[in-house]
Design an enzyme around this catalytic site. Structure first.
Site, PDB file in Angstrom:
ATOM      1  N   GLU B 281       7.589 -33.601 -14.336  1.00 44.15           N
ATOM      2  CA  GLU B 281       6.207 -33.592 -14.806  1.00 44.15           C
ATOM      3  C   GLU B 281       6.093 -34.272 -16.173  1.00 44.15           C
ATOM      4  OE1 GLU B 281       4.332 -30.140 -13.543  1.00 44.15           O
ATOM      5  OE2 GLU B 281       2.541 -30.344 -14.805  1.00 44.15           O
ATOM      6  N   GLU B 284       6.211 -37.910 -15.616  1.00 47.74           N
ATOM      7  CA  GLU B 284       4.930 -38.323 -15.040  1.00 47.74           C
ATOM      8  C   GLU B 284       3.890 -38.421 -16.152  1.00 47.74           C
ATOM      9  OE1 GLU B 284       3.247 -35.366 -12.513  1.00 47.74           O
ATOM     10  OE2 GLU B 284       1.918 -36.752 -11.448  1.00 47.74           O
ATOM     11  N   CYS B 301       1.342 -26.120 -10.767  1.00 47.08           N
ATOM     12  CA  CYS B 301       2.276 -25.139 -10.220  1.00 47.08           C
ATOM     13  C   CYS B 301       1.587 -23.872  -9.751  1.00 47.08           C
ATOM     14  CB  CYS B 301       3.379 -24.809 -11.225  1.00 47.08           C
ATOM     15  SG  CYS B 301       2.761 -24.579 -12.876  1.00 47.08           S
ATOM     16  N   SER B 321      -1.107 -33.061 -11.527  1.00 45.74           N
ATOM     17  CA  SER B 321       0.263 -33.567 -11.457  1.00 45.74           C
ATOM     18  C   SER B 321       0.675 -33.579  -9.995  1.00 45.74           C
ATOM     19  CB  SER B 321       1.195 -32.642 -12.245  1.00 45.74           C
ATOM     20  OG  SER B 321       2.534 -32.864 -11.848  1.00 45.74           O
ATOM     21  N   LYS B 360       1.489 -17.572  -3.739  1.00 47.30           N
ATOM     22  CA  LYS B 360       2.705 -18.277  -3.341  1.00 47.30           C
ATOM     23  C   LYS B 360       2.970 -18.127  -1.854  1.00 47.30           C
ATOM     24  CE  LYS B 360       3.990 -20.091  -7.223  1.00 47.30           C
ATOM     25  NZ  LYS B 360       4.012 -21.546  -7.368  1.00 47.30           N
ATOM     26  N   GLU B 363       1.017 -20.787  -0.444  1.00 52.81           N
ATOM     27  CA  GLU B 363       1.594 -22.087  -0.780  1.00 52.81           C
ATOM     28  C   GLU B 363       2.766 -22.418   0.143  1.00 52.81           C
ATOM     29  OE1 GLU B 363       3.835 -22.466  -4.490  1.00 52.81           O
ATOM     30  OE2 GLU B 363       2.733 -24.305  -4.914  1.00 52.81           O
ATOM     31  N   GLU B 368       1.855 -29.327   3.831  1.00 56.99           N
ATOM     32  CA  GLU B 368       2.601 -30.333   3.052  1.00 56.99           C
ATOM     33  C   GLU B 368       4.040 -29.915   2.814  1.00 56.99           C
ATOM     34  OE1 GLU B 368      -0.234 -28.941   2.254  1.00 56.99           O
ATOM     35  OE2 GLU B 368      -1.713 -30.380   1.527  1.00 56.99           O
ATOM     36  N   CYS B 506       1.410 -15.876 -15.067  1.00 56.45           N
ATOM     37  CA  CYS B 506       2.056 -15.295 -13.880  1.00 56.45           C
ATOM     38  C   CYS B 506       2.569 -13.878 -14.119  1.00 56.45           C
ATOM     39  CB  CYS B 506       3.205 -16.188 -13.406  1.00 56.45           C
ATOM     40  SG  CYS B 506       2.705 -17.902 -13.270  1.00 56.45           S
TER      41      CYS B 506
END
Lengths: 638, 666
Positions: B281, B284, B301, B321, B360, B363, B368, B506
């Site tokens: 990241e 990037e 994230c 990102s 999560k 996710e 993907e 988190c």
């Protein structure tokens, strides 16, 4: 409106003079009650037939001012108008004839020809359409004689039922909007509050809170955006006072709102009308439009720097939205659920701004107070409850309808004099048959024979364990089961509960369950104790007025009709035979042949009677097994 | 005569400070813990549960949560009447509640059960009045059980007021009132972003995270499967709370030991993957900064933030990102590397991640993150609560365990990877790396300041080489949405924006142990910073195992890295942006869109469309305009809506529109 003073006066003058250009005025009652009985068809046929007979009919006053053409026969001009509720709903459809003041009752479309022939053409009354008293058979000409009207004090309702609510000029012709003008041009906001406070106008929606005090509190709040709201949600089943005011004299409400806006410093208002009142919605929308067109609403009112305009908001069918915080949530587009108070609307109301909410009748009274002054207003009513109150008088009473009486009038006067007395199951007048009157709808309590001479005012009723409420009065005769009454109202509040707070949402459900147990004969002493405790908790602990008052019908009937509850619970009987599960079979004395078969078949010896003579079932012993019904060959038992 | 205002609680005089309401004052200063269901200090006052009622002289029974403390008030907290009302309210709730407490997942932490015991309820006088509602299992992350709902409204208010999503709300009336998604849809089908904070604030078991415990037992018990687990940073400072420890206590070593005992083959550290994320990241970011494109960079994230952006702000998806989250990077990397190492295929490797987060779970199941054969990067996600319960299931005395260390190579992390669990952590880690890379020096302490008047938004400025980097750190999705709007309108000059859906980051995730203690989030945060400081390395740049990983991956940000460690996003906007072209072409100088969605249509937009077309016909101007009928512009309150060359005309009528059109043509 430029140069308002002259303009209002001009309109007034023109209209009043205009009336002289007409020989006759026919006023057909077009309140919801009479409309549903066909008054609009009567109106239509009247129009057609009068024209056919060569008269000139205007549905609205068209000949304003003084007609220069004096050759026109004034008698050939007729105004045929529609008014709001004329009040004597039991006797509708109603048609009033001016200038004589004949009030024709129970008019039917087929009566139109008679009216034209005899009254319009020959100036004679149609005797058979005049009101005949059931008590003494006497005929009465019109409102000035009929006892139902005579005994009332119609002041808020004065214009309702005589003017055309869709013609703003007529309202103006009776001093309409002059009080508003005075408030905006000759009084300060503080002065307006003072007058209303001095007059001790108490909220007519049920709370009885002094309007002037509320106005003053809102006035004192800082902020340049404030709102006035008219609460026209009128959810009590059987109440139609506000509906009639909105249908019949909407401009009184608008004028009241304008004065309130002046008092607190608001530039915007809402009229919240329940959508189940389509006629009221229509009339109030038109009234607002007309007022706007005339420059009475909008910018620079009466030539001042102030502006005020009104939005109409239709309720979507929730009784709880009559509660002020729920109403405001509804206006804001949110779910109509109430909020804890404080903060009160005066501090944090609509969209968080200081807001003044008043009931329709309260607002409709305001112009009158400004016009005549506080002292004059207080001449009627009692010291702590001045003025009049409208009531929807319904139930087992001879004259049902919309009435208005000075506060302090006794129940006896209302029910027996104005109401004409109590009716029995067959509809005959029987004043001994009076059992109770439910006052205040689902939030209210009952009053019985021992309360008949209590003055009906805010504080006396609270002392007696009831409340004036919004003004619904349901008279009940001896054939009424009071537990069924309590159940009816509890079912209503249960369905209307918004569901937010646990006490109301679950509490009313459980209370209804307990009441069902009682009416189904499955109750025991615990049931009554539970019901009482639950009722008290719901009353004290609920979030809003709906929950807080939902137990009232139950607690009130439990207090006043203890014996009736006991009979249901301990004896398993319903003394008036209304509860199916507990009904004792009845022997019809006209069919009974005295054959004694039922008495022999009865397993518990609950039937007595001599052979060849009418038999009788002993209610306390009957176990409801139905054997006698089957046994009787003459179908005399049901 | 002092100015100090006081009131009386149970006849004791108490000073009034700046407490927001009587309830907080009583709890803090009068030694009475007033019972509540629906009160939550972060949410608006609701007043529905009636448990906090007190008796105020002159005012009677009032809810203390909604009452402002006033000088001279006489308050009684437990009169007979008050006690009876509370009891009655509880009994009524119980009568409407699915009382399967012994098998209910919330039974240890259930407020209803606790209050019933606390108030000494011996019976419910009322018969059950249950609505028999079906469970909603449609969401990957959460389960709704309406039979256990007490209608406190906390979930509704959290979702609306803090997250700005409003996926669930009250519907129907009275007895039938329930909390459901709009139009009775299933939770998995609506805009829920899976943050799970509704479950975190729910006092009963009406909403709770979806369990994968049984699935995990199955694979752990299967000897043919090689099961590895990764532990997120936030878990290690909270798991101890389930075993009697204070929030913030670092239980990493015990956790590793416990997991080995459960039967995981290898225990790794998500912080390692976080270091990897930092590397990708940060690079990037530096590339974008040099090119001056697609700035600001938004972190990606947080899966709730990603879904939120996809649904409500798809215009900024290019700013997100492209890096996967540490969880997914770990899954992707470990499946490839471990399969090679163990000389087996990815099918035989199972990855279980232990997360403080419910999103999560969603996710891990995104399209993907599965390959063409349906093999997922991460097979199962367990929340902190779930793993804690697994330990309890086997009777493990967690607090007595001797610490063990993570397995290598994926168990080695720097402090930078660990602080991912705190709000502000990701940005700090990325900046540590970026600073080292560009200046070869360590990042000095950055001052991140709260932006006054902006909830949950903090800003900082850092000098990097000769550039001034502007950083924004935001938590809570409603706040993030505001920042996104400002970015879309070009009102900001941020370079980097970190977004966490859960206020606090988190560590405050919905999968963390249930704990109503004040200050727990702060303590957990401090725990993580402590771990950071005690680590040998603070900078992801220095992690030798990351360096080694790149032997497998190739270049940082290169082809293989992109395939394994980067992802794409979906435009999930519910309302289609394409309209119907009425006539005109793209070259026409003037563009008009007329909304014909229901509200605008009902208010007359179709008439406006006709009037405009007639006008253009009459004056032969059709070639000057490109007209499109579109769907909802989401301005329904100001309908009808027309957009003319980018300017929105609301509450439009034909006159207004034609006039503006005429002006534009001339």
């Amino acid at each position: 409106m430029n140069n308002t003073m002259n303009t209002l006066q001009d309109i007034k003058q023109n209209f009043k003079q205009g009336l002289d250009n007409y020989g006759r005025r026919i006023i057909v009652c077009a309140g919801t009650g009479c409309v549903s009985s066909g008054s609009l068809d009567i109106h239509k046929k009247l129009q057609k037939k009068i024209e056919e007979n060569g008269y000139e009919v205007d549905l609205k006053l068209r000949k304003e001012g003084v007609e220069t053409d004096s050759e026109v026969e004034e008698n050939d001009n007729v105004i045929l108008s529609k008014s709001g509720c004329q009040g004597f709903c039991q006797m509708g459809p109603l048609v009033e004839i001016q200038p004589e003041g004949y009030l024709y009752t129970r008019v039917e479309v087929d009566d139109v020809d008679k009216i034209i022939e005899r009254t319009i053409k020959n100036d004679e009354p149609v005797e058979e359409l005049l009101f005949t008293s059931r008590a003494d058979g006497e005929k009465y000409k019109g409102r000035d004689e009929i006892p139902f009207y005579e005994l009332q004090s119609r002041s808020v309702l004065k214009k309702c039922g005589s003017i055309d609510p869709e013609d703003i000029r007529e309202y103006i012709s009776l001093n309409g909007y002059e009080a508003a003008e005075q408030a905006y041009t000759k009084m300060s906001p503080k002065e307006v509050c003072e007058v209303v406070e001095e007059a001790n106008l108490r909220g007519r929606g049920g709370g009885g809170f002094p309007a002037g005090v509320k106005w003053n509190l809102t006035r004192k709040e800082e902020g340049d955006k404030k709102y006035v709201i008219c609460n026209g949600d009128e959810g009590d089943p059987g109440a139609f006072m506000d509906r009639s005011v909105l249908e019949g004299t909407p401009h009184s409400v608008i004028e009241g709102m304008m004065i309130a806006a002046r008092a607190i410093g608001a530039d915007e208002g809402y009229i919240y009308v329940r959508m189940e009142y389509p006629l009221a919605v229509k009339r109030v929308r038109k009234a607002v439009e007309d007022a706007r067109e005339m420059g009475l609403l909008g910018e620079n009112i009466f030539g001042t720097e102030h502006s005020f305009d009104i939005n109409i908001m239709e309720g979507a069918g929730a009784f709880v939205c009559g509660e002020e915080t729920a109403l405001m949530n509804s206006v804001e587009g949110k779910r109509g659920m109430p909020e804890p108070k404080p903060p009160y609307p005066a501090q944090q109301g609509l969209f968080g701004k200081p807001t003044n909410i008043n009931n329709v009748e309260t607002l409709a009274t305001v112009p009158m107070i400004i016009e005549q002054g506080a002292e004059k207003y207080k001449e009627i009513g009692t010291e702590d409850s001045p003025g009049t109150k409208t009531f929807a008088l319904t139930g087992h009473v001879v004259n049902t309808g919309l009435i208005e009486v000075p506060l302090g009038t006794t129940l006896r006067e209302i029910i027996f004099d104005i109401g004409g007395g109590v009716t029995d199951a067959k509809g005959n007048i029987d004043n001994d048959n009076f059992k109770a009157v439910q006052i205040g709808g689902p939030s209210g309590g009952c009053l019985t024979r021992k309360h008949l001479d209590i003055p009906v005012d805010f504080d006396s009723l609270i002392e007696a364990g009831a409340m004036v409420g919004s003004g619904g009065l349901v008279v009940m005769n001896q054939d009424t089961c009071m537990i069924q009454v309590a159940k009816f109202f509890m079912k209503f509040t249960q369905e209307e509960s918004c569901g937010k707070c646990v006490l109301c949402r679950e509490g009313t459900k459980q209370m209804l369950n307990l009441l069902n147990k009682i009416t189904e004969g499955k109750a025991d002493q615990n049931t009554l104790t539970k019901l009482e405790k639950l009722g008290q908790a719901v009353k004290k602990g609920s979030l809003c007025g709906l929950g807080k008052t939902a137990p009232n019908p139950v607690l009130s009937t439990m207090d006043l009709f203890e014996e009736e509850y006991r009979a249901h619970v301990e004896d398993n009987t319903c003394p008036v035979n209304e509860c199916d599960a507990l009904s004792v079979p009845e022997i019809d004395p006209e069919e009974c042949k005295g054959c004694t078969i039922c008495a022999k078949e009865c397993p518990v010896d609950a039937i007595e009677g001599e052979p060849q003579e009418v038999h009788r079932i002993i209610a306390e012993d009957c176990i409801n097994c139905g054997t006698c019904i089957e046994a009787c060959k003459f179908n005399a038992i049901s | 005569m002092s100015d100090q205002k006081t009131l009386y609680i149970n006849n004791k005089e108490i000073e009034i400070g700046d407490e927001r309401n009587l309830l907080e004052l009583i709890r803090q200063k009068a030694n009475i813990d007033i019972p509540t269901f629906c009160y939550h200090s972060d949410l608006s006052v609701y007043g529905a549960c009636r448990m906090c009622v007190v008796d105020i002289e002159g005012q009677g029974v009032q809810t203390s949560c909604s009452t402002e403390p006033q000088d001279g008030m006489q308050v009684k907290t437990h009169t007979k009447e008050i006690r009876e009302i509370r009891q009655m309210a509880l009994e009524l709730i119980l009568a409407n509640h699915d009382k399967s407490c012994p098998t209910c997942e919330k039974s240890e932490d259930c407020k209803l059960r606790q209050l019933s015991a606390q108030l000494g309820l011996e019976e419910s006088r009322f018969p059950d009045e249950l609505n028999d509602d079906e469970l909603d299992m449609s969401s990957e992350s959460l389960v709704r059980d309406p039979n256990k709902c007490v209608l406190c409204g906390d979930c509704v208010r959290y979702c609306s007021e803090i997250q700005g999503v409003g996926a669930i709300d009250f519907a129907y009336r009275g007895d039938n009132a329930k909390v459901i998604p709009a139009f009775g849809h299933d939770l998995g089908d609506v805009e829920c972003v899976n943050c799970g904070q509704c479950a975190a604030v729910c006092p009963t078991g009406a909403i709770h995270p979806k369990h994968e415990t049984q699935d995990v037992w199955e694979i752990v018990d299967d000897d043919d499967q090689f099961v590895v687990t990764q532990i997120a940073p936030a878990v290690r400072v909270a798991i101890g709370e389930m075993f009697g420890q204070e929030p913030g206590e670092i239980s990493t070593g015990k956790l590793v030991s416990a997991l080995k005992m459960i039967g995981f083959d290898q225990v790794y550290d998500t912080s390692f993957a976080a270091d990897l994320t930092v590397v990708e990241e940060a690079n990037e970011f530096l590339e974008r900064k040099e090119a001056g494109e697609d700035l600001p960079l938004f972190t990606s994230c947080c899966p709730s933030w990603v879904k939120y952006a996809e649904q409500f702000h798809p215009e900024i998806l290019d700013n997100l990102s492209s890096c996967k989250s540490p969880q997914q990077m770990f899954g992707s990397l470990s499946k490839k590397v471990l399969a090679q190492k163990l000389d087996t295929t990815p099918e035989n490797i199972k990855v279980v991640s232990i997360m403080p987060c419910t999103a999560k779970k969603f996710e891990a199941k995104r399209d993907e993150f599965q390959d063409a054969n349906g093999i997922k990067e991460v097979d199962h996600v367990l929340t902190t609560q779930e793993i804690g319960k697994m330990f309890k299931e086997i009777g493990l005395k967690f607090e007595n365990l001797a610490p063990e260390s993570f397995d290598l190579p994926f168990g080695f992390a720097t402090g930078g990877g660990v602080i991912f669990g705190n709000t502000g952590g990701v940005s700090e880690a990325v900046l540590r790396y970026a600073t080292k890379k560009t200046t070869d020096q360590e990042l000095q302490n950055i001052e991140v300041e709260e932006v006054r008047g902006e909830e949950g938004l903090r800003e900082a400025e850092i000098e990097l080489a000769d550039e001034n980097l502007k950083l924004a750190v935001v938590h809570g999705l409603k706040n993030a949405g505001k920042v996104a709007e400002r970015v879309k309108n070009g009102e900001t000059n941020y370079d980097l924006v970190e977004v966490m859906a859960c206020p606090g980051g988190c560590v405050a995730g919905a999968g963390q142990p249930i704990n109503f203690q004040n200050g727990k989030v702060k303590k957990r945060k401090e725990g993580l910073y402590k771990v950071d400081k005690t680590k040998g390395m603070q900078n992801s740049y220095d992690n030798p195992f990351i360096e080694k990983s790149y032997d497998e991956i190739g270049d940082i940000g290169g082809e293989i890295a992109h395939e394994m460690l980067h992802t794409k996003y979906q435009d999930r906007k519910r309302i289609v942006d394409n309209g119907f072209n009425i006539f005109g072409n793209e070259e026409a100088p003037i563009e008009m869109k007329v909304c014909v969605g229901t509200s605008c249509y009902v208010q007359g937009s179709q008439k406006i469309l006709h009037d405009v077309i007639n006008y253009l016909d009459r004056y032969d101007l059709k070639d000057r305009i490109d007209i499109e009928a579109t769907f909802c512009m989401e301005k329904c309150g100001d309908s009808p809506n027309i957009v003319l060359d980018g300017t929105v005309i609301s509450e439009a009528d034909s006159d207004k529109v034609l006039k503006t059109l005429k002006d534009r043509i001339d």
